[in-house]
Design a protein around this motif. Structure first.
Motif, short mmCIF file in Angstrom:
data_model
loop_
_atom_site.label_atom_id
_atom_site.label_comp_id
_atom_site.label_asym_id
_atom_site.label_seq_id
_atom_site.Cartn_x
_atom_site.Cartn_y
_atom_site.Cartn_z
N TRP A 65 1.01 -1.22 -0.17
CA TRP A 65 -0.04 -0.08 -0.01
C TRP A 65 0.98 1.35 -0.13
O TRP A 65 1.91 1.12 0.72
CB TRP A 65 -0.91 -0.07 1.18
N TYR A 69 0.37 6.07 -0.47
CA TYR A 69 -0.48 7.15 -0.83
C TYR A 69 -0.53 7.23 -2.37
O TYR A 69 0.59 6.94 -3.20
CB TYR A 69 0.19 8.23 -0.16
N GLU A 70 -1.59 7.69 -2.96
CA GLU A 70 -1.84 7.84 -4.21
C GLU A 70 -0.74 8.46 -5.07
O GLU A 70 -0.40 7.84 -6.20
CB GLU A 70 -3.11 8.18 -4.47
N THR A 80 2.29 8.64 -4.29
CA THR A 80 3.62 7.53 -4.24
C THR A 80 3.51 6.68 -5.51
O THR A 80 4.65 6.77 -6.23
CB THR A 80 3.48 7.02 -2.93
N ASN A 81 2.33 6.19 -5.69
CA ASN A 81 2.39 5.29 -6.77
C ASN A 81 2.41 6.05 -8.16
O ASN A 81 2.95 5.32 -9.09
CB ASN A 81 1.01 4.45 -6.86
N PRO A 99 4.99 0.31 -8.50
CA PRO A 99 4.09 0.89 -7.45
C PRO A 99 3.55 -0.05 -6.71
O PRO A 99 3.58 -1.34 -6.87
CB PRO A 99 3.06 1.49 -8.44
N TRP A 114 -3.55 1.71 -2.88
CA TRP A 114 -3.48 3.21 -2.67
C TRP A 114 -4.42 3.77 -1.75
O TRP A 114 -5.53 3.02 -1.76
CB TRP A 114 -3.13 3.72 -3.83
N ASP A 143 4.89 13.45 -1.53
CA ASP A 143 4.22 12.31 -1.04
C ASP A 143 4.59 12.05 0.23
O ASP A 143 3.99 10.90 0.71
CB ASP A 143 4.07 11.40 -2.13
#
Ligand SMILES: [Zn+2]
Length: 266
Positions: free
Chosen positions: A128, A130-131, A133-134, A144, A148, A187
């Motif tokens: 998992w 944070y969005e 980050t991906n 990734p 997320w 992020d």
């Protein structure tokens, strides 16, 4: 909503990773010379994990993450620098705790935090991030995370929950995640483990001996001090603060980092 998007992404990543997996393996020279990954127990059911990468001109650079054993299982915060060392780290965790971590959360899109993501996926772990980050991982040759989360808890922390796919529900890991705002990267997040009053600050928090902010290539220096204050305010009970790149300390690491950020802004 979150669960659906996370599971869809798992399917999407499975498809993409068949096409192109960024290779993140050690070369033979590094394999021979680098210190091996290690675990250091710091509280009941809590370990710091350590791994190294040669970066010229400094030589081996330490990066740290966290391992916790909770009622819900064993969980990992951040990978080692690369897949080889992350595999070794997983073996150490299994030897120490009796099980492989069930899931991992990573704290921003840089190699020291998620360079071993493929090794986690190969081990069958849920991952998992944070969005953003991906999103940023893709442009930085990083794999990734499968799932997320969004910043839907503005100004507040939230439980790090994972999907129990078999039962179709979320379960709490016992860790709390917090999005403090841009600092080291746009992020960067931090993770709190309340039972031990331990705050894992990642690269947002600088170690006591540091005289600068470290890698600022993707930083928001103007907001960095603000982000640290947000962490301090969000977790007033945190006593042990762990940075990515040096010894753990107390809350004085917040003041130290804020002073470094203020100096960098002058
Ligand atoms: Zn970083």
């Amino acid at each position: 909503m979150l669960k659906t998007s996370g599971l869809l992404l798992i399917a999407a990543v499975a498809l993409i990773s068949c096409a192109a997996i960024p290779s993140n393996r050690l070369n033979i020279a590094d394999e021979k010379t680098l210190p091996k990954p290690a675990l250091e127990i710091i509280a009941d059911g809590v370990w710091i994990h350590k791994s190294y990468k040669n970066i010229e001109p400094w030589g081996p650079i330490l990066s740290q993450g966290l391992v916790v054993k909770t009622d819900a299982g064993v969980f990992l915060v951040d990978t080692a620098w690369n897949d080889d060392h992350t595999e070794k780290l997983l073996a150490l965790i299994k030897a120490e705790t009796g099980e492989l971590p069930g899931a991992a959360i990573v704290t921003h899109a840089h190699q020291d935090k998620m360079g071993g993501m493929q090794a986690l996926h190969d081990a069958g772990m849920q991952t998992w991030a944070y969005e953003p980050t991906n999103k940023d991982a893709v442009g930085r040759n990083l794999v990734p995370a499968q799932g997320w989360f969004l910043n839907t808890f503005a100004g507040g922390s939230s439980d790090f929950k994972i999907d129990d796919v078999a039962r179709g529900e979320h379960i709490k890991t016992g860790l709390i995640k917090f999005i403090p705002g841009p600092g080291h990267t746009r992020d960067n997040i931090v993770v709190y483990y309340e039972p031990a009053k331990i705050l894992f600050g990642g690269c947002l928090i600088r170690p006591g001996g540091s005289s600068n902010l470290g890698n600022t290539a993707d930083a928001d220096i103007a907001n960095w001090a603000n982000a640290v204050r947000n962490v301090a305010d969000e977790f007033p009970d945190a006593e042990i603060i762990i940075p990515s790149h040096g010894p753990m300390g107390g809350r004085e690491l917040y003041d130290h980092t804020i002073a470094l950020a203020d100096a960098a802004n002058e």
